[in-house]
Design a protein around this motif. Structure first.
Motif, PDB file in Angstrom:
ATOM      1  N   PRO A  51     -80.334  61.868  12.779  1.00 35.03           N
ATOM      2  CA  PRO A  51     -79.841  60.956  13.830  1.00 35.03           C
ATOM      3  C   PRO A  51     -79.560  61.637  15.167  1.00 35.03           C
ATOM      4  CG  PRO A  51     -78.727  60.525  11.749  1.00 35.03           C
ATOM      5  CD  PRO A  51     -79.515  61.788  11.556  1.00 35.03           C
ATOM      6  N   GLN A  52     -79.336  62.954  15.147  1.00 33.03           N
ATOM      7  CA  GLN A  52     -79.072  63.671  16.399  1.00 33.03           C
ATOM      8  C   GLN A  52     -80.301  63.727  17.302  1.00 33.03           C
ATOM      9  OE1 GLN A  52     -77.109  67.195  14.289  1.00 33.03           O
ATOM     10  NE2 GLN A  52     -76.029  67.126  16.262  1.00 33.03           N
ATOM     11  N   VAL A  53     -81.469  63.477  16.721  1.00 33.22           N
ATOM     12  CA  VAL A  53     -82.685  63.404  17.557  1.00 33.22           C
ATOM     13  C   VAL A  53     -83.281  61.993  17.447  1.00 33.22           C
ATOM     14  CG1 VAL A  53     -83.217  65.871  17.558  1.00 33.22           C
ATOM     15  CG2 VAL A  53     -84.052  64.423  15.695  1.00 33.22           C
ATOM     16  N   GLY A  99     -68.604  73.335  15.553  1.00 29.45           N
ATOM     17  CA  GLY A  99     -69.159  72.865  16.825  1.00 29.45           C
ATOM     18  C   GLY A  99     -70.211  71.831  16.476  1.00 29.45           C
ATOM     19  N   CYS A 100     -70.817  71.238  17.468  1.00 24.27           N
ATOM     20  CA  CYS A 100     -71.849  70.221  17.246  1.00 24.27           C
ATOM     21  C   CYS A 100     -72.823  70.212  18.413  1.00 24.27           C
ATOM     22  CB  CYS A 100     -71.200  68.843  17.093  1.00 24.27           C
ATOM     23  SG  CYS A 100     -72.381  67.554  16.656  1.00 24.27           S
ATOM     24  N   LEU A 101     -74.116  70.172  18.079  1.00 22.01           N
ATOM     25  CA  LEU A 101     -75.136  70.190  19.136  1.00 22.01           C
ATOM     26  C   LEU A 101     -75.089  68.917  19.975  1.00 22.01           C
ATOM     27  CD1 LEU A 101     -78.097  71.720  17.081  1.00 22.01           C
ATOM     28  CD2 LEU A 101     -76.485  72.904  18.595  1.00 22.01           C
ATOM     29  N   SER A 102     -74.419  67.878  19.441  1.00 22.31           N
ATOM     30  CA  SER A 102     -74.283  66.629  20.203  1.00 22.31           C
ATOM     31  C   SER A 102     -73.010  66.593  21.033  1.00 22.31           C
ATOM     32  CB  SER A 102     -74.303  65.429  19.234  1.00 22.31           C
ATOM     33  OG  SER A 102     -75.577  65.358  18.600  1.00 22.31           O
ATOM     34  N   GLN A 141     -71.121  69.194   4.782  1.00 21.63           N
ATOM     35  CA  GLN A 141     -70.203  68.074   5.025  1.00 21.63           C
ATOM     36  C   GLN A 141     -70.303  67.562   6.460  1.00 21.63           C
ATOM     37  OE1 GLN A 141     -66.177  68.732   2.825  1.00 21.63           O
ATOM     38  NE2 GLN A 141     -67.257  70.702   2.638  1.00 21.63           N
ATOM     39  N   HIS A 142     -70.484  68.457   7.405  1.00 24.94           N
ATOM     40  CA  HIS A 142     -70.643  68.103   8.824  1.00 24.94           C
ATOM     41  C   HIS A 142     -71.916  67.266   9.015  1.00 24.94           C
ATOM     42  CE1 HIS A 142     -70.637  69.257  13.288  1.00 24.94           C
ATOM     43  NE2 HIS A 142     -71.853  68.803  13.105  1.00 24.94           N
ATOM     44  N   GLU A 143     -73.013  67.693   8.363  1.00 23.68           N
ATOM     45  CA  GLU A 143     -74.287  66.978   8.510  1.00 23.68           C
ATOM     46  C   GLU A 143     -74.252  65.627   7.801  1.00 23.68           C
ATOM     47  OE1 GLU A 143     -75.293  70.338  10.607  1.00 23.68           O
ATOM     48  OE2 GLU A 143     -75.801  68.221  10.746  1.00 23.68           O
ATOM     49  N   ASP A 145     -71.669  63.794   7.391  1.00 19.79           N
ATOM     50  CA  ASP A 145     -70.904  62.898   8.275  1.00 19.79           C
ATOM     51  C   ASP A 145     -71.836  62.241   9.301  1.00 19.79           C
ATOM     52  OD1 ASP A 145     -68.446  63.280   7.086  1.00 19.79           O
ATOM     53  OD2 ASP A 145     -67.668  64.645   8.621  1.00 19.79           O
ATOM     54  N   HIS A 146     -72.764  63.007   9.867  1.00 18.96           N
ATOM     55  CA  HIS A 146     -73.687  62.449  10.866  1.00 18.96           C
ATOM     56  C   HIS A 146     -74.494  61.291  10.281  1.00 18.96           C
ATOM     57  CE1 HIS A 146     -73.295  64.876  14.470  1.00 18.96           C
ATOM     58  NE2 HIS A 146     -73.506  66.012  13.836  1.00 18.96           N
ATOM     59  N   LEU A 147     -74.838  61.366   8.998  1.00 18.38           N
ATOM     60  CA  LEU A 147     -75.632  60.294   8.366  1.00 18.38           C
ATOM     61  C   LEU A 147     -74.792  59.036   8.182  1.00 18.38           C
ATOM     62  CD1 LEU A 147     -77.719  62.202   5.651  1.00 18.38           C
ATOM     63  CD2 LEU A 147     -78.066  62.034   8.131  1.00 18.38           C
TER      64      LEU A 147
HETATM   65 ZN   LIG Z   1     -73.231  67.972  14.511  1.00 16.54          ZN
END
Ligand SMILES: [Zn+2]
Ligand SMILES: O=C(NO)N[C@@H](Cc1ccccc1)C(=O)O
Length: 157
Positions: A51-53, A99-102, A141-143, A145-147
Motif C-alpha cells: 500500500p505504500q506504493v 521509522g516509516c518511509l511514508s 508487525q509494522h508492515e 499494520d500497513h495492510l
Molecule cells: Zn512503514
C-alpha cells in the motif's frame, strides 16, 4: 509499471484495509514485487508494504540489514510475504524506535510483541510458518499494520 512513488501520511491509501491476493494472482504481480524491493532499497528501507506504493494488496517485504538508517539491524535475506498473518503473539512486549518511509524524518518509540509466530505464502505459492523475535518481529508487525490501514505513529508512546 510506471516508476513507483511512496505514498506519504495523509494519502488515504495508507488508511485502507488491503485486499488479500488469490494464489492465481501471485505470479502476475512478480514484476511489481521486484519494483517494490528496488524502491525499498533505494530508500535504505528494512521493510516496505504494497500500500505504500499505492497497491492496496496484502503483501510486504521484510528485509532487515545493517544500513545507514538502522546500523544495528540484524542481517536477513529480503523476504517477500504474501497474505501474511500473525498466528501467535507473546504476552511480552518490547519498546524500540521505528521509522516509516511514508513518514520521513520522524522516529517514535513503539511497543511490539517480543516474539511472534507468523504464516505467509511465497511467490511460488508455498505456505511458510515461522517464528520471529526482536527487530525482525518488529518490522513484520509494522508492515502488517500497513495492510490494516495503521501506521506506527498510531501506537507510538
Ligand atoms: Zn512503514
Ligand atoms: O516504512 C517502512 N515500512 O513500512 N519502512 C521502515 C521499516 C521499519 C519497521 C519497523 C522498525 C524500523 C523500520 C524503514 O524505516 O525501513
Amino acid at each position: 509499471m510506471e516508476t513507483l512513488t511512496i505514498a506519504q501520511l495523509g494519502n488515504p491509501i495508507l488508511r485502507k484495509h488491503a485486499a488479500p491476493l488469490s494464489a492465481g494472482q501471485y505470479q502476475d504481480f512478480a514484476p511489481f514485487f521486484k519494483a517494490l524491493q528496488h524502491k525499498m532499497l533505494e530508500h535504505n528501507g528494512v521493510g516496505i508494504a504494497a500500500p505504500q506504493v499505492n497497491e492496496s494488496i496484502r503483501a510486504f517485504i521484510v528485509a532487515s540489514r545493517p544500513n545507514p538508517r538502522y546500523p544495528d539491524a540484524p542481517m536477513m535475506e529480503p523476504t517477500l510475504m504474501l497474505n501474511p498473518e500473525i498466528v501467535w503473539a507473546s504476552e511480552s512486549m518490547e519498546k524500540d524506535w521505528e521509522g516509516c518511509l511514508s513518514i520521513p524524518g520522524i522516529r517514535a518509540l513503539v511497543n511490539r510483541h517480543s516474539h511472534i509466530e507468523v504464516r505467509y505464502d511465497t511467490l511460488e505459492g508455498k505456505e511458510v510458518k515461522t517464528q520471529m523475535e526482536g527487530f525482525i518481529a518488529r518490522i513484520f508487525q509494522h508492515e502488517l499494520d500497513h495492510l490494516n490501514g495503521l501506521v506506527f505513529l498510531d501506537q507510538a508512546e
